[in-house]
Design a protein around this motif. Structure first.
Motif, PDB file in Angstrom:
ATOM      1  N   ASN A 169       1.055   4.362  -2.675  1.00 36.55           N
ATOM      2  CA  ASN A 169       0.961   5.754  -2.248  1.00 36.55           C
ATOM      3  C   ASN A 169       2.122   6.585  -2.809  1.00 36.55           C
ATOM      4  O   ASN A 169       1.938   7.710  -3.275  1.00 36.55           O
ATOM      5  CB  ASN A 169       0.965   5.838  -0.723  1.00 36.55           C
ATOM      6  CG  ASN A 169      -0.392   6.226  -0.150  1.00 36.55           C
ATOM      7  OD1 ASN A 169      -1.424   5.813  -0.678  1.00 36.55           O
ATOM      8  ND2 ASN A 169      -0.405   7.006   0.913  1.00 36.55           N
ATOM      9  N   LEU A 193      -5.778   5.536   2.242  1.00 35.86           N
ATOM     10  CA  LEU A 193      -5.282   4.445   1.405  1.00 35.86           C
ATOM     11  C   LEU A 193      -4.131   3.710   2.085  1.00 35.86           C
ATOM     12  O   LEU A 193      -4.061   2.479   2.062  1.00 35.86           O
ATOM     13  CB  LEU A 193      -4.820   4.981   0.051  1.00 35.86           C
ATOM     14  CG  LEU A 193      -5.896   5.360  -0.962  1.00 35.86           C
ATOM     15  CD1 LEU A 193      -5.256   5.958  -2.211  1.00 35.86           C
ATOM     16  CD2 LEU A 193      -6.752   4.148  -1.332  1.00 35.86           C
ATOM     17  N   ALA A 194      -3.239   4.460   2.688  1.00 29.59           N
ATOM     18  CA  ALA A 194      -2.065   3.838   3.312  1.00 29.59           C
ATOM     19  C   ALA A 194      -2.457   2.882   4.431  1.00 29.59           C
ATOM     20  O   ALA A 194      -1.743   1.903   4.684  1.00 29.59           O
ATOM     21  CB  ALA A 194      -1.135   4.926   3.861  1.00 29.59           C
ATOM     22  N   PHE A 224       1.009  12.087   0.077  1.00 26.28           N
ATOM     23  CA  PHE A 224       0.996  10.668  -0.286  1.00 26.28           C
ATOM     24  C   PHE A 224       2.334  10.005   0.066  1.00 26.28           C
ATOM     25  O   PHE A 224       2.369   8.850   0.517  1.00 26.28           O
ATOM     26  CB  PHE A 224       0.651  10.493  -1.765  1.00 26.28           C
ATOM     27  CG  PHE A 224      -0.816  10.618  -2.042  1.00 26.28           C
ATOM     28  CD1 PHE A 224      -1.659   9.531  -1.864  1.00 26.28           C
ATOM     29  CD2 PHE A 224      -1.366  11.824  -2.434  1.00 26.28           C
ATOM     30  CE1 PHE A 224      -3.023   9.633  -2.092  1.00 26.28           C
ATOM     31  CE2 PHE A 224      -2.730  11.946  -2.671  1.00 26.28           C
ATOM     32  CZ  PHE A 224      -3.566  10.850  -2.496  1.00 26.28           C
ATOM     33  N   ARG A 256       0.836  -1.205   0.000  1.00 22.54           N
ATOM     34  CA  ARG A 256       0.000   0.000   0.000  1.00 22.54           C
ATOM     35  C   ARG A 256       0.875   1.260   0.000  1.00 22.54           C
ATOM     36  O   ARG A 256       0.586   2.234  -0.692  1.00 22.54           O
ATOM     37  CB  ARG A 256      -0.940   0.000   1.200  1.00 22.54           C
ATOM     38  CG  ARG A 256      -1.962  -1.135   1.209  1.00 22.54           C
ATOM     39  CD  ARG A 256      -3.118  -0.853   2.146  1.00 22.54           C
ATOM     40  NE  ARG A 256      -2.694  -0.661   3.517  1.00 22.54           N
ATOM     41  CZ  ARG A 256      -2.698  -1.602   4.468  1.00 22.54           C
ATOM     42  NH1 ARG A 256      -3.101  -2.838   4.152  1.00 22.54           N
ATOM     43  NH2 ARG A 256      -2.306  -1.333   5.696  1.00 22.54           N
ATOM     44  N   HIS A 290       2.489   9.867   4.149  1.00 23.57           N
ATOM     45  CA  HIS A 290       1.646   8.856   4.798  1.00 23.57           C
ATOM     46  C   HIS A 290       2.050   7.436   4.406  1.00 23.57           C
ATOM     47  O   HIS A 290       1.776   6.487   5.159  1.00 23.57           O
ATOM     48  CB  HIS A 290       0.177   9.131   4.495  1.00 23.57           C
ATOM     49  CG  HIS A 290      -0.341  10.344   5.221  1.00 23.57           C
ATOM     50  ND1 HIS A 290      -0.318  10.435   6.596  1.00 23.57           N
ATOM     51  CD2 HIS A 290      -0.867  11.506   4.778  1.00 23.57           C
ATOM     52  CE1 HIS A 290      -0.830  11.605   6.960  1.00 23.57           C
ATOM     53  NE2 HIS A 290      -1.166  12.276   5.889  1.00 23.57           N
ATOM     54  N   ALA A 291       2.709   7.284   3.266  1.00 26.02           N
ATOM     55  CA  ALA A 291       3.292   5.977   2.950  1.00 26.02           C
ATOM     56  C   ALA A 291       4.326   5.606   4.010  1.00 26.02           C
ATOM     57  O   ALA A 291       4.373   4.465   4.500  1.00 26.02           O
ATOM     58  CB  ALA A 291       3.926   6.017   1.564  1.00 26.02           C
ATOM     59  N   ALA A 295      -4.815  10.180   1.247  1.00 21.74           N
ATOM     60  CA  ALA A 295      -3.447   9.670   1.407  1.00 21.74           C
ATOM     61  C   ALA A 295      -3.307   8.797   2.651  1.00 21.74           C
ATOM     62  O   ALA A 295      -2.847   7.648   2.551  1.00 21.74           O
ATOM     63  CB  ALA A 295      -2.453  10.831   1.437  1.00 21.74           C
TER      64      ALA A 295
END
Length: 485
Positions: free
Chosen positions: A75, A170-171, A115, A71, A118-119, A167
């Protein structure tokens, strides 16, 4: 006006596909910059909502099991894809929102940064092992995604505030149905090409621009597990009344004061107050909404404000010389009109601006405005103006300034100017806002700042920023293992 961009996407985005929808109804998007129609968007209905929610649940069931490292990789790809589109997306955002192009470029860069950030946050999010009274037990915690989020974003930062939720969402394994305002959804729709290029599985993100009761239908949908909202406190209260017990992150209105104490660096305070009042045409929840100045430095502060105000240039937001563009919509312009009419009726001193500027393509161009002698009961003090206005109140001493600052129903962000460390700490402790910035603009923020309202105020709850948003978008689960026979 320079050559205007053409919106590349004028359809809904549902589960990885662009669609005209089924209602047959449409919404005309007009630019606050030119007044011209720039796009016609389909209006989503119940069929589109049901489809988006169903596809989101299907996609999220697999996404949550994919593993955080994969994930995070996707990102990062989204961040890279957005960076390759900075110029295109920034120009489109300025056309539909009205802010100066330099601000839009900064917005897109920060959206891409979120993005990436937060990855990295997600792969470092962890639980803990807890001691138990029972020696035969082992307790541990972990973070699990909430599921499908309804995300309702405002019109002042169209792409950035989309990224502030999607962001981290999704992570951490969530899916999202995003409802931007119809009149500022073009940039977000165009950004879906970046998500497709990055390989985001179909269904994890859908974009359904809507007006009227569509937001209520989205929030009330039984397939929605949690809600993320950025916008006015009045709208936030309606959303929460509809949402019931669904988990939520609510980042609402601010009327945060800028405090200028007797020992402040006046030139620095004046510059920061002005910058915070005209950035994004004052359409920011942490804008300079009220300045409360110690009476002994009031005259020096006003002189410095008027001097620095000459740097504000209202005009075409595509012109590099412009740092103040038009207001976004008639509603916020009418609110400015109402607040300035109230100021004049009360006999307050309108030192600069105070009325819409003529000679532009639309009547949304509002000059930078300074009002002195503002009273605590005036609309400029009691309400969030959300326009390029700097209202100045006066306090007798530090205690009086604190009283004025805290006598407000909202408590998002504030700033205090002082050269005294003890006073700085006092105001950090006693100002009833979620964040207190010392010796800088009330509009200052950082992507790692846990941004949100103070408890006991009508500014919402939860935090936007860094690992704090990841925690709010996940559920803390506990496992207990019995070690005995």
């Amino acid at each position: 006006m320079s050559e205007m961009p053409t919106p590349p996407r004028t359809q809904l985005f549902i589960a990885g596909q662009f669609s005209d929808g089924s209602t047959g109804e449409s919404f005309e998007v007009r630019s606050p910059v030119t007044g011209q129609a720039i796009a016609t968007l389909p209006i989503p209905g119940q069929t589109e909502l049901d489809t988006a929610v169903r596809k989101a649940h299907e996609a999220q069931a697999a996404w949550r099991k994919l593993g955080v490292w994969k994930r995070a990789e996707i990102n990062h790809r989204i961040g890279d894809a957005l960076e390759r589109r900075i110029d295109e997306l920034a120009r489109l955002q300025t056309l539909e929102q009205g802010k100066p192009l330099a601000e839009s470029i900064a917005d897109v860069k920060e959206a891409a940064q979120l993005f990436h950030l937060h990855a990295e946050d997600a792969v470092r999010q962890h639980g803990e092992t807890l001691p138990s009274n029972d020696t035969a037990k082992r307790m541990f915690t972990f973070h699990a995604p909430m599921g499908v989020w309804a995300i309702i974003t405002p019109w002042n930062f169209p792409l950035l505030m989309f990224a502030e939720f999607v962001a981290p969402g999704l992570a951490t394994g969530n899916a999202h149905i995003v409802k931007p305002p119809s009149h500022t959804s073009l940039t977000v729709l165009a950004a879906m090409d970046a998500l497709l290029e990055a390989g985001v599985p179909d269904g994890l993100v859908s974009i359904l621009p809507g007006e009227g009761d569509f937001g209520g239908k989205l929030v009330a949908h039984p397939g929605i597990d949690a809600i993320g909202f950025i916008g006015s406190s009045a709208t936030g209260a309606k959303i929460q009344a509809t949402a019931g017990l669904k988990p939520s992150i609510m980042e609402c209105s601010g009327n945060g004061p800028v405090v200028v104490l007797e020992d402040a660096n006046i030139a620095r305070a004046a510059k920061a107050a002005v910058d915070g009042a005209f950035f994004c045409a004052g359409q920011v929840c942490c804008a300079t909404e009220r300045v409360i100045v110690h009476r002994n430095v009031h005259d020096d502060f006003i002189e410095a404000v008027l001097k620095y105000s000459t740097t504000v240039s209202l005009g075409n937001p595509f012109d590099p010389a412009t740092n103040l563009g038009p207001l976004n919509n008639e509603g916020v312009a009418a609110k400015m009109d109402r607040h300035l009419a109230d100021a004049r009726a009360r006999g307050l001193d309108v030192l600069l601006g105070g009325a819409r500027q003529t000679g532009f393509p639309t009547d949304l161009y509002y000059p930078f405005t300074v009002v002195d002698g503002v009273t605590e009961d005036s609309l400029l003090s009691r309400e969030e103006s959300f326009g390029p206005v700097l209202p100045v109140l006066t306090g007798a001493d530090d205690d009086d300034i604190l009283r004025i600052a805290n006598a407000d129903a909202l408590g998002l962000q504030s700033a205090v100017f002082t050269e005294n460390l003890t006073k700085a700490y006092r105001f950090i402790e006693e100002l009833e806002t979620g964040q207190v910035v010392v010796n800088d603009s009330n509009g200052w923020w950082d992507v790692n700042m846990p941004f949100g309202g103070a408890g006991g105020k009508g500014t919402g709850w939860g935090r936007i920023g860094g690992a704090y948003t990841l925690n709010d978008m996940t559920n803390v689960r506990t496992g207990v293992i019995h070690l005995g026979a």
